[in-house]
Design an enzyme around this catalytic site. Structure first.
Site, PDB file in Angstrom:
ATOM      1  N   ARG A 140      -8.321 -17.632   8.223  1.00  0.00           N
ATOM      2  CA  ARG A 140      -8.863 -16.750   7.177  1.00  0.00           C
ATOM      3  C   ARG A 140      -9.292 -15.401   7.742  1.00  0.00           C
ATOM      4  O   ARG A 140      -9.251 -14.380   7.056  1.00  0.00           O
ATOM      5  CB  ARG A 140     -10.048 -17.459   6.484  1.00  0.00           C
ATOM      6  CG  ARG A 140     -10.847 -16.555   5.589  1.00  0.00           C
ATOM      7  CD  ARG A 140     -11.655 -17.255   4.502  1.00  0.00           C
ATOM      8  NE  ARG A 140     -12.375 -18.435   4.921  1.00  0.00           N
ATOM      9  CZ  ARG A 140     -13.483 -18.441   5.675  1.00  0.00           C
ATOM     10  NH1 ARG A 140     -13.992 -17.309   6.131  1.00  0.00           N
ATOM     11  NH2 ARG A 140     -14.068 -19.579   5.980  1.00  0.00           N
TER      12      ARG A 140
ATOM     13  N   LYS B 266       1.294  -1.773  -4.789  1.00  0.00           N
ATOM     14  CA  LYS B 266       2.105  -0.726  -5.402  1.00  0.00           C
ATOM     15  C   LYS B 266       3.103  -0.165  -4.374  1.00  0.00           C
ATOM     16  O   LYS B 266       4.069  -0.808  -4.077  1.00  0.00           O
ATOM     17  CB  LYS B 266       1.185   0.345  -5.989  1.00  0.00           C
ATOM     18  CG  LYS B 266       0.056  -0.249  -6.878  1.00  0.00           C
ATOM     19  CD  LYS B 266       0.577  -0.839  -8.176  1.00  0.00           C
ATOM     20  CE  LYS B 266      -0.434  -1.703  -8.940  1.00  0.00           C
ATOM     21  NZ  LYS B 266      -1.703  -1.077  -9.269  1.00  0.00           N
TER      22      LYS B 266
END
Ligand SMILES: *Cc1c(COP(=O)(O)O)cnc(C)c1O
Length: 394
Positions: free
Chosen positions: A59, A209
């Site tokens: 993690r 994006k």
């Protein structure tokens, strides 16, 4: 690998890559990991002494994660960067690390709607007050500063309505009042806009994006100055964020071609924006590189380019006519998100969201993402859309 003073396009290619560490393989390997095995008690202790730079637990990052963080930090001229599982996670992490109960936060009224939602729900419940401000406020932000104002959040240009903010002016006032400045730089990217050089302290990228660039992964990155690193890294760890290695790999892979993709998005979007500007159906074009966009002069001063996303305000057409236009689009497909290779169009309603600067008495708004398709095909698609608009309006 590259000289420190290499130019952005070179950095896109070289940053975060260390083939010499991986048998000469060009791209960083994709490490799938939860558990990390330590060879000795002494090795555990050594890793704990340097928790941000060692591979300790999946993690907390692997060499795949560190490669993306290193690349974005280098591109942004940041002290470091932290990778997050989405753009919104990068926003919430970038904000939360600097606030506690009783604090005050200033957020541009043109902000991405989920950012506003986070302030109005979670932050509110924890006793942080948010004031939304006019995106064009500039140095006038002084009158909104309070002793308890800890952070000013910007987005330039603004989501949906594209106001270009005067970040240097805002940062100067914020810093004079002991507040930090965070900015959502998803539109400009590290290539076209460099907020850390303009006074911002924290830069947020929805890597979903343009960095990923192919509409196939969710990813976020925050980069920051040295003094802002600890609060953000600690928030990242406390919240249990973890980014999947394959998604990071897609981010790294997208990054390598972001320069050429952006330049094509820029050229095509500008041509489409100018073409739309000349159409009778269009009342106003909100594209930072056109004078009709609020903050156009600031864009000219502070940005080195424009990406492929902008909005247009139509004349007074009924919703049914706008729907007829959207429903038949063949290339500008109906979909949120943007930054991928494909064109998209949505019909957002800023009037329902804004609180500081009302968006009333306006025609329908269309937000376009101009993809990498042939420009003439894109114009033909829009032309056919306008025919449907007229037919349904009659
Ligand atoms: C999409 C977007 C985000 C959020 O990114 P996700 O990866 O979808 O969470 C943040 N800011 C802006 C300006 C965006 O367009």
């Amino acid at each position: 690998m590259a000289r420190k003073d290499s130019r952005p396009d070179t950095k896109l290619v070289t940053s975060g890559r260390h083939p010499e560490d991986n048998h000469g393989v060009v791209n960083p390997p994709v490490y799938h990991a939860s558990t990390i095995i330590f060879p000795s008690v002494e090795a555990v202790a050594a890793a704990q002494k340097d928790p941000d730079n060692t591979v300790r637990y999946g993690r907390l990052g692997t060499p795949t994660t560190f490669a993306l963080e290193e690349a974005i930090a280098e591109l942004d001229g940041a002290y470091r960067a932290v990778a997050l599982p989405s753009g919104l996670a990068a926003i919430t992490c970038g904000i939360t690390g600097f606030l506690e109960t009783g604090d005050h936060l200033l957020v541009t009224d043109s902000v991405y709607a989920p950012t506003r939602n986070y302030c109005n729900t979670v932050l509110k419940r924890f006793g942080v007050e948010t004031t939304f401000y006019d995106p064009m406020i500039g140095a006038d932000i002084e009158r909104l500063m309070r002793p308890e104002t800890k952070l000013v959040f910007c987005e330039a240009p603004g989501s949906l309505t594209f106001e270009v903010q005067d970040v240097p002016a805002i940062a100067k006032i914020a810093h004079a009042h002991g507040a930090r400045v965070a900015i959502d730089n998803t539109w400009g990217t590290s290539l076209y806009y460099r907020p850390l050089e303009l006074g911002a302290d924290i830069v947020i990228h929805a890597a979903t994006k343009y960095i990923v660039g192919h509409s196939d992964a969710m990813l976020g990155v925050v980069s920051m100055t040295e003094e802002c690193y600890r609060p953000i890294r600690d928030t990242f760890m406390a919240f249990g964020y973890s980014v999947g290695p394959d998604d990071i790999y897609l981010g790294l892979r997208g990054l390598r071609t972001m320069g050429v993709r952006l330049r094509q998005h820029e050229t095509s979007a500008l041509e489409i924006a100018r073409w739309l500007d000349a159409r009778d159906e269009v009342r106003k074009v909100f594209h930072p590189a056109l004078p009709s966009c609020p903050g156009h002069e600031i864009w000219k001063r502070d940005f080195s380019g424009a990406s492929g996303l902008f909005s247009i305000e139509l004349g007074d057409y009924p919703q049914a006519a706008v729907d007829a236009m959207l429903n038949g689009m063949e290339l500008f497909r109906l979909g949120y998100s943007w930054g991928g290779f494909e064109s998209l169009m949505v019909n957002p309603k800023p009037a329902a969201i804004r609180t500081a600067m009302p968006w009333d008495d306006r025609g329908p708004l269309l937000r376009l993402h101009v993809g990498l398709e042939d420009i003439e095909d894109l114009k033909a698609d829009l032309e056919a859309g306008f025919e449907r608009l007229h037919a349904a309006a009659r």
